[in-house]
Design a protein around this motif. Structure first.
Motif, PDB file in Angstrom:
ATOM      1  N   SER A 109       0.819  -1.203   0.000  1.00 58.07           N
ATOM      2  CA  SER A 109       0.000   0.000   0.000  1.00 58.07           C
ATOM      3  C   SER A 109       0.858   1.260   0.000  1.00 58.07           C
ATOM      4  CB  SER A 109      -0.930   0.011   1.220  1.00 58.07           C
ATOM      5  OG  SER A 109      -1.863  -1.043   1.139  1.00 58.07           O
ATOM      6  N   GLN A 110       2.081   1.143   0.474  1.00 63.03           N
ATOM      7  CA  GLN A 110       2.984   2.292   0.493  1.00 63.03           C
ATOM      8  C   GLN A 110       3.715   2.471  -0.831  1.00 63.03           C
ATOM      9  OE1 GLN A 110       5.491   1.509   3.862  1.00 63.03           O
ATOM     10  NE2 GLN A 110       4.011   2.298   5.348  1.00 63.03           N
ATOM     11  N   ARG A 111       4.111   1.353  -1.447  1.00 64.98           N
ATOM     12  CA  ARG A 111       4.895   1.456  -2.686  1.00 64.98           C
ATOM     13  C   ARG A 111       4.098   1.124  -3.937  1.00 64.98           C
ATOM     14  NH1 ARG A 111       6.214  -3.499  -4.697  1.00 64.98           N
ATOM     15  NH2 ARG A 111       6.261  -5.298  -3.291  1.00 64.98           N
ATOM     16  N   GLY A 112       2.977   0.405  -3.787  1.00 61.44           N
ATOM     17  CA  GLY A 112       2.188   0.011  -4.946  1.00 61.44           C
ATOM     18  C   GLY A 112       2.751  -1.225  -5.618  1.00 61.44           C
ATOM     19  N   ALA A 113       1.888  -2.068  -6.148  1.00 60.69           N
ATOM     20  CA  ALA A 113       2.310  -3.281  -6.836  1.00 60.69           C
ATOM     21  C   ALA A 113       2.739  -2.969  -8.260  1.00 60.69           C
ATOM     22  CB  ALA A 113       1.176  -4.304  -6.846  1.00 60.69           C
ATOM     23  N   VAL A 114       3.633  -3.784  -8.795  1.00 60.08           N
ATOM     24  CA  VAL A 114       4.085  -3.658 -10.180  1.00 60.08           C
ATOM     25  C   VAL A 114       3.954  -5.022 -10.854  1.00 60.08           C
ATOM     26  CG1 VAL A 114       5.653  -1.732  -9.746  1.00 60.08           C
ATOM     27  CG2 VAL A 114       6.485  -4.072  -9.474  1.00 60.08           C
ATOM     28  N   ALA A 115       4.261  -5.059 -12.149  1.00 64.23           N
ATOM     29  CA  ALA A 115       4.092  -6.298 -12.911  1.00 64.23           C
ATOM     30  C   ALA A 115       4.892  -7.450 -12.310  1.00 64.23           C
ATOM     31  CB  ALA A 115       4.491  -6.077 -14.366  1.00 64.23           C
ATOM     32  N   GLY A 116       6.088  -7.150 -11.769  1.00 61.03           N
ATOM     33  CA  GLY A 116       6.905  -8.201 -11.168  1.00 61.03           C
ATOM     34  C   GLY A 116       6.227  -8.862  -9.980  1.00 61.03           C
ATOM     35  N   ASP A 117       5.491  -8.070  -9.168  1.00 57.65           N
ATOM     36  CA  ASP A 117       4.740  -8.649  -8.050  1.00 57.65           C
ATOM     37  C   ASP A 117       3.673  -9.603  -8.568  1.00 57.65           C
ATOM     38  OD1 ASP A 117       6.122  -7.169  -6.043  1.00 57.65           O
ATOM     39  OD2 ASP A 117       4.906  -5.419  -6.533  1.00 57.65           O
ATOM     40  N   PHE A 118       2.971  -9.197  -9.607  1.00 62.68           N
ATOM     41  CA  PHE A 118       1.932 -10.043 -10.180  1.00 62.68           C
ATOM     42  C   PHE A 118       2.541 -11.344 -10.703  1.00 62.68           C
ATOM     43  CE2 PHE A 118      -0.500  -6.488  -9.479  1.00 62.68           C
ATOM     44  CZ  PHE A 118      -1.773  -6.538 -10.011  1.00 62.68           C
ATOM     45  N   ASN A 119       3.720 -11.216 -11.286  1.00 64.81           N
ATOM     46  CA  ASN A 119       4.403 -12.395 -11.812  1.00 64.81           C
ATOM     47  C   ASN A 119       4.648 -13.409 -10.708  1.00 64.81           C
ATOM     48  OD1 ASN A 119       6.719 -14.082 -12.768  1.00 64.81           O
ATOM     49  ND2 ASN A 119       6.512 -12.771 -14.574  1.00 64.81           N
ATOM     50  N   GLN A 120       5.082 -12.933  -9.563  1.00 65.82           N
ATOM     51  CA  GLN A 120       5.340 -13.831  -8.433  1.00 65.82           C
ATOM     52  C   GLN A 120       4.049 -14.417  -7.877  1.00 65.82           C
ATOM     53  OE1 GLN A 120       7.766 -11.962  -5.489  1.00 65.82           O
ATOM     54  NE2 GLN A 120       9.404 -11.435  -6.921  1.00 65.82           N
ATOM     55  N   PHE A 121       3.006 -13.586  -7.785  1.00 65.98           N
ATOM     56  CA  PHE A 121       1.729 -14.084  -7.273  1.00 65.98           C
ATOM     57  C   PHE A 121       1.191 -15.221  -8.139  1.00 65.98           C
ATOM     58  CE2 PHE A 121       0.806  -9.509  -5.741  1.00 65.98           C
ATOM     59  CZ  PHE A 121       1.584  -9.714  -4.606  1.00 65.98           C
ATOM     60  N   LEU A 122       1.288 -15.031  -9.450  1.00 65.25           N
ATOM     61  CA  LEU A 122       0.589 -15.924 -10.376  1.00 65.25           C
ATOM     62  C   LEU A 122       1.393 -17.144 -10.795  1.00 65.25           C
ATOM     63  CD1 LEU A 122      -0.828 -13.067 -12.579  1.00 65.25           C
ATOM     64  CD2 LEU A 122      -2.236 -14.661 -11.301  1.00 65.25           C
ATOM     65  N   ALA A 123       2.741 -17.049 -10.788  1.00 67.16           N
ATOM     66  CA  ALA A 123       3.527 -18.143 -11.346  1.00 67.16           C
ATOM     67  C   ALA A 123       4.667 -18.603 -10.464  1.00 67.16           C
ATOM     68  CB  ALA A 123       4.090 -17.731 -12.706  1.00 67.16           C
ATOM     69  N   GLU A 124       5.240 -17.720  -9.640  1.00 67.69           N
ATOM     70  CA  GLU A 124       6.420 -18.086  -8.868  1.00 67.69           C
ATOM     71  C   GLU A 124       6.160 -17.936  -7.374  1.00 67.69           C
ATOM     72  OE1 GLU A 124       9.600 -15.696 -10.232  1.00 67.69           O
ATOM     73  OE2 GLU A 124       9.345 -16.223 -12.343  1.00 67.69           O
ATOM     74  N   ASN A 125       5.048 -18.416  -6.941  1.00 72.15           N
ATOM     75  CA  ASN A 125       4.650 -18.262  -5.548  1.00 72.15           C
ATOM     76  C   ASN A 125       5.540 -19.098  -4.629  1.00 72.15           C
ATOM     77  OD1 ASN A 125       3.371 -17.876  -3.140  1.00 72.15           O
ATOM     78  ND2 ASN A 125       1.495 -18.935  -3.712  1.00 72.15           N
ATOM     79  N   GLU A 126       6.532 -18.439  -4.028  1.00 70.75           N
ATOM     80  CA  GLU A 126       7.465 -19.145  -3.150  1.00 70.75           C
ATOM     81  C   GLU A 126       6.940 -19.251  -1.715  1.00 70.75           C
ATOM     82  OE1 GLU A 126      11.108 -17.051  -3.460  1.00 70.75           O
ATOM     83  OE2 GLU A 126      11.452 -17.568  -5.577  1.00 70.75           O
ATOM     84  N   ASP A 127       5.951 -18.435  -1.377  1.00 72.69           N
ATOM     85  CA  ASP A 127       5.368 -18.464  -0.036  1.00 72.69           C
ATOM     86  C   ASP A 127       4.196 -19.439  -0.050  1.00 72.69           C
ATOM     87  OD1 ASP A 127       4.156 -18.057   2.407  1.00 72.69           O
ATOM     88  OD2 ASP A 127       4.488 -15.882   2.385  1.00 72.69           O
ATOM     89  N   ASN A 128       4.360 -20.564   0.620  1.00 73.70           N
ATOM     90  CA  ASN A 128       3.321 -21.596   0.602  1.00 73.70           C
ATOM     91  C   ASN A 128       2.023 -21.128   1.241  1.00 73.70           C
ATOM     92  OD1 ASN A 128       5.044 -23.427  -0.654  1.00 73.70           O
ATOM     93  ND2 ASN A 128       5.900 -24.138   1.303  1.00 73.70           N
ATOM     94  N   ARG A 129       2.121 -20.094   2.080  1.00 73.86           N
ATOM     95  CA  ARG A 129       0.904 -19.611   2.725  1.00 73.86           C
ATOM     96  C   ARG A 129       0.031 -18.818   1.765  1.00 73.86           C
ATOM     97  NH1 ARG A 129       3.152 -16.042   7.383  1.00 73.86           N
ATOM     98  NH2 ARG A 129       4.438 -15.413   5.596  1.00 73.86           N
ATOM     99  N   LEU A 130       0.637 -18.181   0.765  1.00 75.72           N
ATOM    100  CA  LEU A 130      -0.100 -17.345  -0.159  1.00 75.72           C
ATOM    101  C   LEU A 130      -0.920 -18.207  -1.117  1.00 75.72           C
ATOM    102  CD1 LEU A 130      -0.627 -14.465  -1.157  1.00 75.72           C
ATOM    103  CD2 LEU A 130       1.294 -14.746  -2.721  1.00 75.72           C
ATOM    104  N   LYS A 131      -2.219 -17.949  -1.151  1.00 82.85           N
ATOM    105  CA  LYS A 131      -3.123 -18.664  -2.060  1.00 82.85           C
ATOM    106  C   LYS A 131      -3.651 -17.673  -3.094  1.00 82.85           C
ATOM    107  CE  LYS A 131      -4.554 -21.950   1.492  1.00 82.85           C
ATOM    108  NZ  LYS A 131      -5.701 -22.496   2.270  1.00 82.85           N
ATOM    109  N   CYS A 132      -3.405 -17.972  -4.359  1.00 80.22           N
ATOM    110  CA  CYS A 132      -3.771 -17.062  -5.439  1.00 80.22           C
ATOM    111  C   CYS A 132      -4.932 -17.650  -6.245  1.00 80.22           C
ATOM    112  CB  CYS A 132      -2.568 -16.826  -6.349  1.00 80.22           C
ATOM    113  SG  CYS A 132      -2.829 -15.528  -7.564  1.00 80.22           S
TER     114      CYS A 132
END
Length: 541
Positions: A123-146
């Motif tokens: 919320s302070q820096r804003g998301a960018v395309a690289g963040d979306f890339n990690q959310f959708l394809a390279e989710n290294e955090d097992n807790r994160l559910k996309c």
């Protein structure tokens, strides 16, 4: 000469009376004209994905207008578009079609739980395309559910923004929007991709409980600027999308398009209905209504079209008045012959009174490579002799329009970076321009004193303002833009500019119907107060 003129007028009047007497003017002509009993058929060609909403529009309109038939056909390679057809599409037609109008919007959003541990940072820096890339394809955090809505067009748009292939997206697909929203509401580690309309609740200007929209750093500067903070309420968000603050890859529109401007009364009525009652059918197709500014612009265009239709009908039934036109032309010709020398200099039509201003956007701004550009919309260029020429950029001259006066400093004066060095004046309204560099003025462009319009005609050529001997050139150019970076910065300037104008009382006069374009030279029609506000917002750094 006066006697000749009077005689000519009397002959003209006599000729008019004879013509009137020779024409049958009883009312039977109008009464006996045939009236169409079958009504009008409107042919609509629609993109495959918009066939359902188009059919809904057609059925609802025919229900209240039974004399008009609407035929809907899906677009295919076999269909050849004609002047009589309307095209309903999600892609702006620019080559074949000359008439386009936006009637709906759509936006894909990223939703997170308000307790999401990543939310505060993003919320302070804003998301960018690289963040979306990690959310959708390279989710290294097992807790994160996309999660992502199982919609082909939505998935393709998200993949495009994330710079991924569609097959690279590993997020779990959910077919029902309500289930996706519920999954994010109940799990603080969940993140979901859906449409804005999946979140909007009728009559409630707030998002569902426990849900926030993830803000996006559109200008990629590592922080959310003040004008990028519009994610808290649905109405603020839709306004931000309309102003162009949201990534284009995640936005979509429904366009009504045609090869030629519609003129049929039935089409006019149908288009007016879509801009009013027809807006209620959009949510079922994943779209939300156009803004009141866009609706006003559309209806104004309809009014002009309807006026053209009425004029055409009047001309078709105006046989009597055509005789009057002939007589008037004869009289006018006589006047021209008698007074041709006297009236020659006054019978001039000023094109500026009848030509519409062209659209203004970041693509219409000229920015030559090799120059350095400042945040105060100035430029600087070091010549071979070591002197630096400076002037205003193309953006500023497009905004102000033709300058009527320039107030300049004199040779020998010392100037400092960000110090006021030039005053642009148009019809008494003025802007103070600051210098992009420091130095001593060796020459001012005296041509501009007699021809100030040169800053508009050639801002990078004959319209240069000063030649300066720099005092800190190499340090100060680090704070200036090269051409490529300047163009990226201009995108944000136009977003801020639209935001600035949307808050102005005169916004509906300069924002065009798609919300992405401005009228050229728009500041010229604004009041001095708006000029002062523009000075503070864009030129005072």
């Amino acid at each position: 000469m006066k006697k000749l003129l009077c005689t000519s007028l009397m002959l003209s009047i006599l000729f008019w009376c004879v013509a009137m007497a020779s024409i049958q003017t009883d009312d039977s002509w109008n009464e006996n004209q045939p009236v169409s009993q079958t009504g009008q058929t409107i042919q609509i060609i629609t993109s495959p994905g918009l066939a359902e909403i188009t059919n809904q529009w057609g059925s609802a309109f025919m229900h209240i207008n039974p004399t008009i038939q609407i035929s809907v056909t899906e677009l295919s390679d076999e269909i050849n578009l004609s002047d009589e057809m309307l095209l309903v599409t999600d892609q702006f037609q620019t080559e074949q079609n000359t008439w386009n109008m936006v009637v709906a919007h759509s936006a894909i959003v990223t939703i997170v739980n308000i307790e999401n541990p990543f939310l505060k940072e993003i919320s302070q820096r804003g998301a960018v395309a690289g963040d979306f890339n990690q959310f959708l394809a390279e989710n290294e955090d097992n807790r994160l559910k996309c999660y992502i809505l199982d919609d082909q067009q939505l998935v393709a748009s998200v993949a495009s923004f994330s710079m991924l292939g569609v097959n690279e997206i590993t997020a779990q697909k959910i077919s029902a929007p309500a289930k996706l929203v519920a999954a994010v509401q109940t799990d603080k580690h969940a993140i979901g991709f859906c449409r804005l309309t999946d979140l909007i609740q009728n009559g409630n200007n707030s998002f569902p409980a426990q849900i926030n929209i993830l803000p996006i750093d559109r200008n990629k500067n590592g922080m959310l600027d003040s004008y990028e903070k519009f994610y808290d309420k649905p109405d603020r968000f839709t306004r931000g999308v309309w102003l162009g603050k949201y990534p284009r890859e995640l936005c979509n529109c429904i366009y009504l398009s045609a090869i030629a401007t519609p003129t049929e009364q039935g089409v006019f009525d149908f288009l007016t209905w879509i801009n009013n009652e027809g807006q209620q059918y959009l949510s079922q197709a994943g779209y939300y209504p156009i803004s009141r500014w866009e609706k006003t612009s559309n209806l104004m265009a309809f009014e002009m079209t309807n006026q053209q239709v009425q004029e055409a009908e009047n001309e078709a039934t105006g046989t009597l008045w055509r005789w009057g036109l002939v007589i008037a032309l004869l009289v006018t010709a006589l006047f021209v012959i008698i007074y041709r020398q006297k009236r020659q200099s006054t019978m001039v039509v000023h094109s500026e009174d009848i030509v519409m201003a062209p659209a203004l956007n970041e693509n219409s701004i000229v920015a030559p490579a090799g120059l350095y550009y400042g945040r105060t919309h100035t430029w600087a260029f070091m010549e071979k002799d070591g002197l630096v020429k400076i002037g205003i950029d193309d953006f500023l001259q497009h905004v102000t329009g033709p300058v009527t006066q320039l107030k300049m400093k004199l040779p020998g004066e010392l100037i400092r970076k960000d110090e006021h060095i030039l005053t642009l004046v148009r019809d008494g309204k003025q802007l103070e321009i600051s210098s992009p560099v420091s130095g001593v003025i060796r020459e001012n462009n005296s041509l501009l004193l007699s021809k100030p319009f040169q800053v508009n005609n050639a801002p990078y050529g004959l319209g240069w303002v000063y030649s300066v001997e720099p005092t800190n050139w190499y340090r100060e150019i680090r704070f200036l833009f090269t051409a490529n970076r300047y163009r990226e910065w201009l995108e944000d300037e136009f977003i801020r500019l639209k935001d600035f104008l949307a808050d102005s009382a005169n916004a509906n006069k300069v924002i065009l119907q798609d919300g992405g374009e401005l009228a050229d030279n728009f500041l010229g029609q604004m009041s001095p107060i708006v000029w002062e506000d523009f000075q503070k917002a864009f030129l005072s750094r």
